[in-house]
Design a protein around this motif. Structure first.
Motif, PDB file in Angstrom:
ATOM      1  N   ARG A 130      46.633  35.098  25.822  1.00 16.32           N
ATOM      2  CA  ARG A 130      47.684  36.207  26.143  1.00 16.32           C
ATOM      3  C   ARG A 130      48.508  36.574  27.648  1.00 16.32           C
ATOM      4  N   VAL A 131      48.783  36.627  28.434  1.00 18.40           N
ATOM      5  CA  VAL A 131      48.867  37.320  29.777  1.00 18.40           C
ATOM      6  C   VAL A 131      48.585  37.969  30.029  1.00 18.40           C
ATOM      7  N   LEU A 132      47.740  39.386  30.717  1.00 13.79           N
ATOM      8  CA  LEU A 132      47.586  40.709  30.328  1.00 13.79           C
ATOM      9  C   LEU A 132      48.752  40.999  31.663  1.00 13.79           C
ATOM     10  N   ASP A 133      48.925  42.631  31.294  1.00 12.43           N
ATOM     11  CA  ASP A 133      49.246  42.560  33.177  1.00 12.43           C
ATOM     12  C   ASP A 133      48.001  43.707  33.717  1.00 12.43           C
ATOM     13  N   LEU A 134      48.749  43.104  34.828  1.00 12.96           N
ATOM     14  CA  LEU A 134      47.537  42.984  35.973  1.00 12.96           C
ATOM     15  C   LEU A 134      47.773  44.165  37.091  1.00 12.96           C
ATOM     16  N   PRO A 135      49.373  44.541  37.220  1.00 16.08           N
ATOM     17  CA  PRO A 135      49.875  45.734  37.826  1.00 16.08           C
ATOM     18  C   PRO A 135      49.734  46.865  36.763  1.00 16.08           C
ATOM     19  N   MET A 136      49.465  47.264  35.856  1.00 16.39           N
ATOM     20  CA  MET A 136      49.600  48.504  34.901  1.00 16.39           C
ATOM     21  C   MET A 136      48.255  48.904  34.008  1.00 16.39           C
ATOM     22  N   ARG A 137      47.570  46.929  35.283  1.00 17.90           N
ATOM     23  CA  ARG A 137      45.982  48.192  34.894  1.00 17.90           C
ATOM     24  C   ARG A 137      45.257  46.908  33.924  1.00 17.90           C
ATOM     25  N   GLU A 138      45.301  46.096  32.661  1.00 21.00           N
ATOM     26  CA  GLU A 138      44.719  45.934  31.564  1.00 21.00           C
ATOM     27  C   GLU A 138      43.704  45.291  32.036  1.00 21.00           C
ATOM     28  N   ALA A 139      44.322  44.587  33.443  1.00 28.00           N
ATOM     29  CA  ALA A 139      42.630  44.317  34.210  1.00 28.00           C
ATOM     30  C   ALA A 139      43.172  44.179  35.158  1.00 28.00           C
ATOM     31  N   ASP A 140      42.092  44.004  36.576  1.00 30.93           N
ATOM     32  CA  ASP A 140      41.504  43.778  37.498  1.00 30.93           C
ATOM     33  C   ASP A 140      41.668  42.420  38.362  1.00 30.93           C
ATOM     34  N   VAL A 141      41.313  41.768  37.315  1.00 30.03           N
ATOM     35  CA  VAL A 141      41.863  40.422  38.351  1.00 30.03           C
ATOM     36  C   VAL A 141      42.103  39.163  36.882  1.00 30.03           C
ATOM     37  N   ALA A 142      42.487  38.015  37.409  1.00 35.69           N
ATOM     38  CA  ALA A 142      42.702  37.231  35.878  1.00 35.69           C
ATOM     39  C   ALA A 142      43.066  35.612  36.784  1.00 35.69           C
ATOM     40  N   ILE A 143      42.282  35.015  36.129  1.00 35.60           N
ATOM     41  CA  ILE A 143      42.343  33.474  35.547  1.00 35.60           C
ATOM     42  C   ILE A 143      43.195  32.588  35.667  1.00 35.60           C
ATOM     43  N   ARG A 144      44.450  32.380  35.872  1.00 36.70           N
ATOM     44  CA  ARG A 144      45.023  31.580  35.183  1.00 36.70           C
ATOM     45  C   ARG A 144      45.907  30.400  35.153  1.00 36.70           C
ATOM     46  N   MET A 145      45.770  29.907  34.249  1.00 40.76           N
ATOM     47  CA  MET A 145      46.167  28.159  34.210  1.00 40.76           C
ATOM     48  C   MET A 145      48.115  27.590  34.793  1.00 40.76           C
ATOM     49  N   LYS A 146      48.332  29.347  35.035  1.00 40.67           N
ATOM     50  CA  LYS A 146      49.786  28.608  35.902  1.00 40.67           C
ATOM     51  C   LYS A 146      50.084  30.105  37.234  1.00 40.67           C
ATOM     52  N   GLU A 147      50.864  29.241  38.500  1.00 41.44           N
ATOM     53  CA  GLU A 147      51.185  30.423  39.239  1.00 41.44           C
ATOM     54  C   GLU A 147      52.097  31.545  38.404  1.00 41.44           C
ATOM     55  N   PRO A 148      50.949  32.735  38.119  1.00 36.24           N
ATOM     56  CA  PRO A 148      51.383  34.305  38.336  1.00 36.24           C
ATOM     57  C   PRO A 148      52.818  34.457  38.734  1.00 36.24           C
ATOM     58  N   SER A 149      53.965  34.894  37.811  1.00 34.14           N
ATOM     59  CA  SER A 149      54.956  35.163  38.496  1.00 34.14           C
ATOM     60  C   SER A 149      55.147  36.745  39.402  1.00 34.14           C
ATOM     61  N   GLN A 150      54.372  36.969  39.117  1.00 30.01           N
ATOM     62  CA  GLN A 150      55.049  39.079  39.380  1.00 30.01           C
ATOM     63  C   GLN A 150      54.571  38.994  40.784  1.00 30.01           C
ATOM     64  N   ALA A 151      55.609  39.763  41.681  1.00 32.17           N
ATOM     65  CA  ALA A 151      56.208  39.468  42.744  1.00 32.17           C
ATOM     66  C   ALA A 151      54.879  40.356  43.377  1.00 32.17           C
ATOM     67  N   ASP A 152      54.026  41.607  43.076  1.00 32.47           N
ATOM     68  CA  ASP A 152      53.033  42.198  43.723  1.00 32.47           C
ATOM     69  C   ASP A 152      51.891  41.735  43.436  1.00 32.47           C
ATOM     70  N   LEU A 153      51.856  40.677  42.744  1.00 29.75           N
ATOM     71  CA  LEU A 153      50.005  40.141  43.302  1.00 29.75           C
ATOM     72  C   LEU A 153      49.773  39.635  43.826  1.00 29.75           C
ATOM     73  N   ILE A 154      48.429  39.348  44.996  1.00 36.01           N
ATOM     74  CA  ILE A 154      47.844  38.501  44.894  1.00 36.01           C
ATOM     75  C   ILE A 154      47.111  37.562  44.279  1.00 36.01           C
ATOM     76  N   ARG A 155      47.378  35.850  45.354  1.00 33.82           N
ATOM     77  CA  ARG A 155      47.197  34.967  44.418  1.00 33.82           C
ATOM     78  C   ARG A 155      46.702  34.135  45.312  1.00 33.82           C
ATOM     79  N   LYS A 156      45.653  33.576  44.775  1.00 41.34           N
ATOM     80  CA  LYS A 156      44.801  31.979  45.096  1.00 41.34           C
ATOM     81  C   LYS A 156      45.331  30.735  44.290  1.00 41.34           C
ATOM     82  N   ARG A 157      45.274  29.704  44.795  1.00 41.13           N
ATOM     83  CA  ARG A 157      45.253  28.512  44.214  1.00 41.13           C
ATOM     84  C   ARG A 157      43.588  28.122  44.680  1.00 41.13           C
ATOM     85  N   LEU A 158      42.896  27.799  42.897  1.00 39.23           N
ATOM     86  CA  LEU A 158      41.840  27.572  42.688  1.00 39.23           C
ATOM     87  C   LEU A 158      41.259  26.381  43.123  1.00 39.23           C
TER      88      LEU A 158
END
Length: 302
Positions: A130-158
């Protein structure tokens, strides 16, 4: 204007579902908690709880207010985290989420290096599809297998991952050779169940392999289980290519067969941009990926 203290007490009662439990948490008597809830209901001119013998149940209006206090609580936690992160040291809790496969097979085995550098860090590793909601602080940082769609996230391709076919050297020894897809019929395929949560590239590859009229099959609902089965010589497994470095006994089967590219992204909320904990974790992951690529390249040359 609503009284902050009453809202804090309301939140504790709604969370606990009982005046007594909330009183214990807040170190207040049941009657004091009850008085504050009644005063809040009067100020809002509404009923916030249905009172039952077994405890309290939120009314529709209570649910609305609880949503607001829960969101407010998470924002306050985020502010507190940012204040703590203005210190120079890297310490405190960091909530990290990623998939079960990546978390167990790639991330967890490498965390010892992060703890060696920052022994006061407390990592809460949440492994789920399940993709946890970062802006709602379900987690501080995520490593995801696709580009996050939320606009208020800083993302870096690893990096990029491909699903490929692997078997143990012991399994392949003395069995029918696998030179083309149809040869898989003489072997057991080990893969994720097509219905289980997984990236679409993996599901597509699995579906195409299952169309080959296989005689024997083992499906598991995560990659860790697939890897355990392949390591124990059960068959040919569909696995992400990042496992090869840590399990040199695995042999790639049908090198021309692989899934579409799966991009791996690290993401965290914009409001944690200055977080020392996030920066420490991000730098650690990037360093490990550089080392991982270097090892893969040298193994290919060898």
């Amino acid at each position: 204007m609503m009284d902050w203290d009453k809202l804090r007490i309301f939140h504790a009662v709604a969370d606990a579902g009982s005046l007594t439990a909330a009183g214990d948490t807040l170190h207040l008597s049941q009657s004091a908690v009850s008085r504050q809830i009644r005063a809040l209901e009067e100020s809002l001119n509404t009923t916030l709880f249905h009172r039952h013998a077994r405890g309290l149940i939120l009314t529709e209006q209570g649910e609305l207010l609880f949503d607001a206090t829960r969101s407010m609580n998470k924002r306050l936690e985020a502010a507190a985290a940012r204040i703590r992160d203005s210190e120079e040291e890297v310490f405190g809790e960091l909530k990290v989420t990623t998939t079960i496969g990546f978390g167990t097979l790639w991330l967890a085995p490498r965390l010892v290096k992060l703890y060696e550098k920052f022994p006061d860090l407390k990592i809460d590793l949440m492994l789920e599809e399940r993709v946890l909601d970062l802006p709602m602080r379900e987690a501080d940082v995520a490593i995801r297998m696709k580009e996050p769609s939320q606009a208020d996230l800083i993302r870096k391709r690893l990096m990029s991952v491909h699903m490929r076919l692997y078997a143990s050297a012991d399994y392949l020894e003395g069995r029918a050779p696998i030179n083309e897809m149809d040869d898989l019929r003489e072997h057991r395929l080990v893969c994720q169940n097509p219905g289980s949560a997984q990236v679409s590239a993996s599901a597509s590859l699995t579906q195409s392999l299952l169309s080959h009229d296989l005689h024997s099959l083992l499906t598991v609902n995560n990659y860790f289980g697939v890897l355990q089965a392949v390591n124990n010589h059960l068959g040919v497994g569909v696995l992400p290519n990042y496992v090869v470095e840590d399990f040199p006994n695995l042999v790639r089967v049908l090198p021309e067969v692989e899934s579409a590219e799966v991009p791996v992204f690290l993401a965290y909320p914009e409001e944690l941009r200055q977080s020392k904990r996030i920066a420490a974790f991000r730098d650690f992951v990037q360093e490990e990926i550089i080392a991982h690529r270097s090892k893969l390249r040298s193994s290919l040359v060898a």
